[in-house]
Every structure is written in structure tokens, then in C-alpha cells.
Enzyme design. Structure first.
Site, PDB file in Angstrom:
ATOM      1  N   ARG A  59      22.542  31.179  32.583  1.00 33.89           N
ATOM      2  CA  ARG A  59      20.989  30.993  32.750  1.00 33.89           C
ATOM      3  C   ARG A  59      20.405  31.502  32.329  1.00 33.89           C
ATOM      4  O   ARG A  59      19.521  30.819  31.778  1.00 33.89           O
ATOM      5  CB  ARG A  59      19.872  31.955  34.423  1.00 33.89           C
ATOM      6  CG  ARG A  59      19.056  31.506  34.658  1.00 33.89           C
ATOM      7  CD  ARG A  59      17.855  32.003  36.027  1.00 33.89           C
ATOM      8  NE  ARG A  59      18.970  33.332  36.269  1.00 33.89           N
ATOM      9  CZ  ARG A  59      18.080  34.931  36.035  1.00 33.89           C
ATOM     10  NH1 ARG A  59      17.432  34.223  35.179  1.00 33.89           N
ATOM     11  NH2 ARG A  59      18.493  35.497  36.682  1.00 33.89           N
ATOM     12  N   TYR A 117       0.991  11.646  32.254  1.00 35.47           N
ATOM     13  CA  TYR A 117       2.522  12.061  33.057  1.00 35.47           C
ATOM     14  C   TYR A 117       1.366  11.688  34.561  1.00 35.47           C
ATOM     15  O   TYR A 117       1.113  13.165  34.164  1.00 35.47           O
ATOM     16  CB  TYR A 117       3.281  11.773  32.966  1.00 35.47           C
ATOM     17  CG  TYR A 117       4.254  12.392  33.996  1.00 35.47           C
ATOM     18  CD1 TYR A 117       5.666  10.944  34.203  1.00 35.47           C
ATOM     19  CD2 TYR A 117       4.918  13.119  34.855  1.00 35.47           C
ATOM     20  CE1 TYR A 117       5.734  10.755  35.343  1.00 35.47           C
ATOM     21  CE2 TYR A 117       5.733  12.919  35.381  1.00 35.47           C
ATOM     22  CZ  TYR A 117       6.997  12.054  35.935  1.00 35.47           C
ATOM     23  OH  TYR A 117       7.602  11.535  36.501  1.00 35.47           O
ATOM     24  N   ASP A 191       3.468  15.351  24.744  1.00 38.07           N
ATOM     25  CA  ASP A 191       5.316  14.975  25.508  1.00 38.07           C
ATOM     26  C   ASP A 191       4.999  13.665  24.533  1.00 38.07           C
ATOM     27  O   ASP A 191       4.307  12.147  24.260  1.00 38.07           O
ATOM     28  CB  ASP A 191       3.828  14.131  27.164  1.00 38.07           C
ATOM     29  CG  ASP A 191       5.584  13.905  27.519  1.00 38.07           C
ATOM     30  OD1 ASP A 191       6.253  13.054  26.883  1.00 38.07           O
ATOM     31  OD2 ASP A 191       4.980  14.545  28.840  1.00 38.07           O
ATOM     32  N   LYS A 216      14.950   9.963  30.769  1.00 40.36           N
ATOM     33  CA  LYS A 216      14.258   8.808  30.578  1.00 40.36           C
ATOM     34  C   LYS A 216      15.189   8.322  28.380  1.00 40.36           C
ATOM     35  O   LYS A 216      16.395   8.359  28.902  1.00 40.36           O
ATOM     36  CB  LYS A 216      12.804   8.913  29.963  1.00 40.36           C
ATOM     37  CG  LYS A 216      12.119   9.731  30.705  1.00 40.36           C
ATOM     38  CD  LYS A 216      12.182   8.761  32.245  1.00 40.36           C
ATOM     39  CE  LYS A 216      11.379   9.648  33.437  1.00 40.36           C
ATOM     40  NZ  LYS A 216      10.081  10.251  32.589  1.00 40.36           N
TER      41      LYS A 216
END
Ligand SMILES: *Cc1c(COP(=O)(O)O)cnc(C)c1O
Length: 402
Positions: A59, A117, A191, A216
Site C-alpha cells: 500500500r 470531467y 488533467d 484511457k
């Protein structure tokens, strides 16, 4: 009691084996391990005192995931002389959330655009705002509005931008916004999902942070969900943002990172083809009698064509949208008739994907509100793939015949 066979940590056994033969892997291995073993307590203490020097628990960091983060950071900084640091996350949304939660405090404010977005707008309105982070929406294209907001609200700590942005592919002048943000002591975060570092490098224009949905184009094959935050300030990125990822538990799985890494190998080839295919489809649609308007920053008719030419290089990306003369019914008919292209609520895949925002992603948004952001009834969004461009155009040709 029956004696158990010796169960030493796997890595020590592997290390002994490696001493006897060449085991340097050509392909990035997937470290499917939750934790990492120490030789002794001294090493353990040393590592916990400085956790960025070694791995302890997945983690906190994992060799597969960290390799991919470093590679994306290098792509974002390539050629600019900037040193950048990357942190992989479980998704694009968790990259954005970790960035905001890691850097902003109660009372801080964000300046951003209305056409973000959708998930990001919801995150700001439903999670950040109730935690006491103020959000201002302006047209980031309008530098006077930006400066006025920065002057009026001194608690704005971050300007958050997306360019080109959904669904009209509106572009924002990153260099000008970075200058203004810094003048008023705010960070600029961008972004960069639509453009990828191949076509646009926000850090080179002065941005402090870049986020991606690696789901993406970076992956490109539609087979994993992942995200990344890249920053130019080591302390802010590796301590504040990384700590948020670690404590929220938004870490990327090594397998998902590995899939994104596989995609990165063909990013340059794919983006080149995405760009030429998108340009060809945009030009085809622009002259079609059923089409009212095509939004693609590579077309001279796009309002931000000149800015896109200055700010992007090697092409204008895979995303375009177009509006049909006959509105909602015509858009539905077109989308339903497509055979070669797929109807799917994602983007950035090797396959051509279409979406009718008014009846899917923006179905629950009041009509007036979506119209304000250019999402008209007859708007169709296309993520142009890397197939033979003649096949893509032929599919639209038959779908638009009525
Ligand atoms: C998809 C997307 C996101 C969210 O990414 P996930 O990987 O789905 O969490 C954020 N920004 C943009 C521009 C996107 O297209």
C-alpha cells in the site's frame, strides 16, 4: 506434532537462485506481494526511517507500480529539464482525490472550469465542498475572469484545469494560467488525460501537477482502471500526495499498473494514428450535409485552433464531437446504426467508441445546465480509434444515410 517443512521468505530463496544464473527479466515483473521481507532488524529500522528508499508494504509502494509511476513522470517531464515525481493510484478519480485531499485544507479554495470531467465536478461538489474546501467555477479561457477571481479570493490555493475538455474540446492557455496562478500563490493542476504527455506537457508550461486517468490513452487497450499524479515538487508529491494515497488506500494494484505499462510501450505509435484518424473523420464529418458542427481542435473552424496548435504538438488527439442538424432523434439514429464502432462510456481505446452524452453520461443533469456546457441534444462524442480510417469513415457514412 509433525515437523513442518522450512518456509523461508520467498525473496531470500529467489535471491540465492539468482546468484547462480542470469535472471534479469526483459519485461517488468508483477510483484504480487503485500509486503517485503528484511534481512534483519537494523535494515527494518533504516527502511522505516526513510520509506522512499526501499519497499515495506505494497500500500506504501510496490516495485511494479513505482516503475510505471516513474516512467509516466519521465514522459511528462521529457525534454523540459524538469525533474518530476509520479504516484500511481487505483483510478483517475483517486488520483484527483488524493491530489486535492493531500494538498488542500479546510478553508482553502479551488478555481476551476464548468466543463470538467463529470466525476471531478461531483467530487468537488459532494466531497470537497462539505469538507470546507471552497470551489469557484469560471471560464478558464477568459484570463480576466481568472485574475479577478484570484484577486477577489485570496484563499484560492489551486487552479484546476482540463484541456482539451469534454465535450466541445475547448482549450485553455496553460502558460498564461500558470503565470496567473503563481502570481497569486496558487498551484496549477492539469488533467492531461485527453492529450497525453505525447501531445501536451503541462509541466513545461509551468503547471505544478498533472493527473491522468491511466485507464484511457496511457493504457490504450481498455483492460484496466488506474490513475497517476505527477508533480514537480518532490516534497509535495512524495510526502503530501503520496501520504494521501497511502492513508486513503488508493494505491494502484501491481497488475493494473503492469497493464498500463504494457500500453505505454505503444503510446507514441497509437497517438500518431489516433491523431491522423481523428483528423480524417473530423474533415469527413465537417462536409457532411447532416452535420451542423464538428468540434475538433485540429480543424481551422475550432475556436481554439490557434491555441491548440501552439500548445499541443504532433497532433490534436483522438477526441472529437459533432452535432447533427436534426437533434436528439438524429443522434440516436446515427449511434444505433453504427456497426463497426462501439457504443461505450469510456475513451482512449484502440477501438473507436461513441457516446451520446444527452442520453447517457449527462442523462441526470438538467437540460438547461448541460446546454450551458455545450451538451446539446444532437451532440455525439467520438473517441477515434487506431483502425483503418477508411473503415471508421465508411461506418459513419452508412450510419448517416437517411
Ligand atoms: C475517465 C476520466 C477520469 C476518471 O478516471 P477513472 O480512471 O475512470 O477514475 C478523469 N478525467 C478524465 C478527463 C477522464 O476522461
Amino acid at each position: 506434532m509433525t515437523a513442518q517443512p522450512s518456509m523461508r521468505p520467498d525473496s531470500f530463496v529467489a535471491k540465492e537462485q539468482a546468484e547462480n544464473r542470469t535472471t534479469a527479466p526483459h519485461i517488468l515483473p508483477i510483484y504480487a506481494t503485500s509486503s517485503f521481507a528484511f534481512e534483519n532488524l537494523d535494515e527494518c529500522i533504516k527502511v522505516f526511517q526513510n520509506p522512499t528508499t526501499a519497499h515495506t508494504y505494497s500500500r506504501y509502494g510496490n516495485p511494479t507500480t513505482d516503475t510505471v509511476a516513474r516512467k509516466i513522470a519521465e514522459l511528462e517531464a521529457f525534454g523540459s529539464g524538469i525533474e518530476a515525481y509520479g504516484v500511481m493510484t487505483s483510478s483517475g478519480m483517486s488520483a484527483i482525490a488524493a491530489l486535492l485531499l493531500g494538498l488542500l485544507r479546510n478553508g482553502d479554495q479551488i478555481l476551476t472550469q464548468g466543463n470538467l470531467y463529470g466525476g471531478t465536478t461531483e467530487l468537488l461538489a459532494d466531497i470537497l465542498q462539505p469538507l470546507g474546501v471552497g470551489v469557484h467555477f469560471v471560464h478558464l479561457r477568459d484570463l480576466e475572469q481568472v485574475e479577478q477571481a484570484l484577486r477577489t479570493y485570496p484563499r484560492i490555493r489551486m487552479v484546476y484545469a482540463e484541456t482539451p475538455a469534454n465535450p466541445t474540446l475547448a482549450c485553455i492557455d496553460l502558460e498564461a494560467i500558470a503565470r496567473l496562478a503563481h502570481q497569486y500563490d496558487a498551484w496549477l493542476a492539469v488533467d492531461n488525460t485527453f492529450a497525453t504527455p505525447l501531445l501536451q506537457q503541462p509541466l513545461a508550461y509551468g503547471a505544478d501537477f498533472v493527473v491522468h486517468s491511466a485507464t484511457k490513452f496511457l493504457n490504450g487497450h481498455g483492460n484496466s482502471i488506474a490513475g497517476v499524479v505527477v508533480g514537480r515538487d518532490a516534497a509535495l508529491t512524495r510526502q503530501r500526495v503520496w501520504r494521501a494515497v497511502k492513508l486513503i488506500g488508493a494505491n494502484c494494484s501491481p497488475f493494473e499498473a503492469w497493464l498500463a505499462h504494457n500500453g505505454l510501450k505503444t503510446l507514441a505509435l497509437r497517438m500518431e494514428r489516433h491523431c491522423t484518424n481523428a483528423m480524417a473523420l473530423a474533415q469527413y464529418l465537417e462536409q457532411h450535409p447532416a452535420v451542423a458542427r464538428v468540434n475538433y481542435p485540429g480543424l481551422p473552424s475550432h475556436p481554439d485552433a490557434e491555441l491548440a496548435r501552439r500548445q499541443m504538438r504532433g497532433g490534436f488527439g483522438a477526441m472529437l464531437s459533432f452535432e447533427l442538424n436534426d437533434g436528439f432523434e438524429a443522434a440516436l439514429q446515427c449511434v444505433n446504426r453504427l456497426k463497426f464502432c462501439s457504443l461505450a462510456p469510456t475513451l482512449g481505446d484502440v477501438d473507436t467508441l461513441v457516446l451520446h452524452p444527452a442520453s447517457s453520461s449527462h442523462l441526470n443533469i438538467p437540460r438547461e445546465l448541460r446546454l450551458q456546457n455545450g451538451i446539446t441534444d444532437g451532440l455525439v462524442r467520438v473517441s477515434v480509434g487506431i483502425e483503418n480510417p477508411a473503415d471508421i469513415i465508411a461506418d459513419f457514412e452508412q450510419a448517416l444515410q437517411w
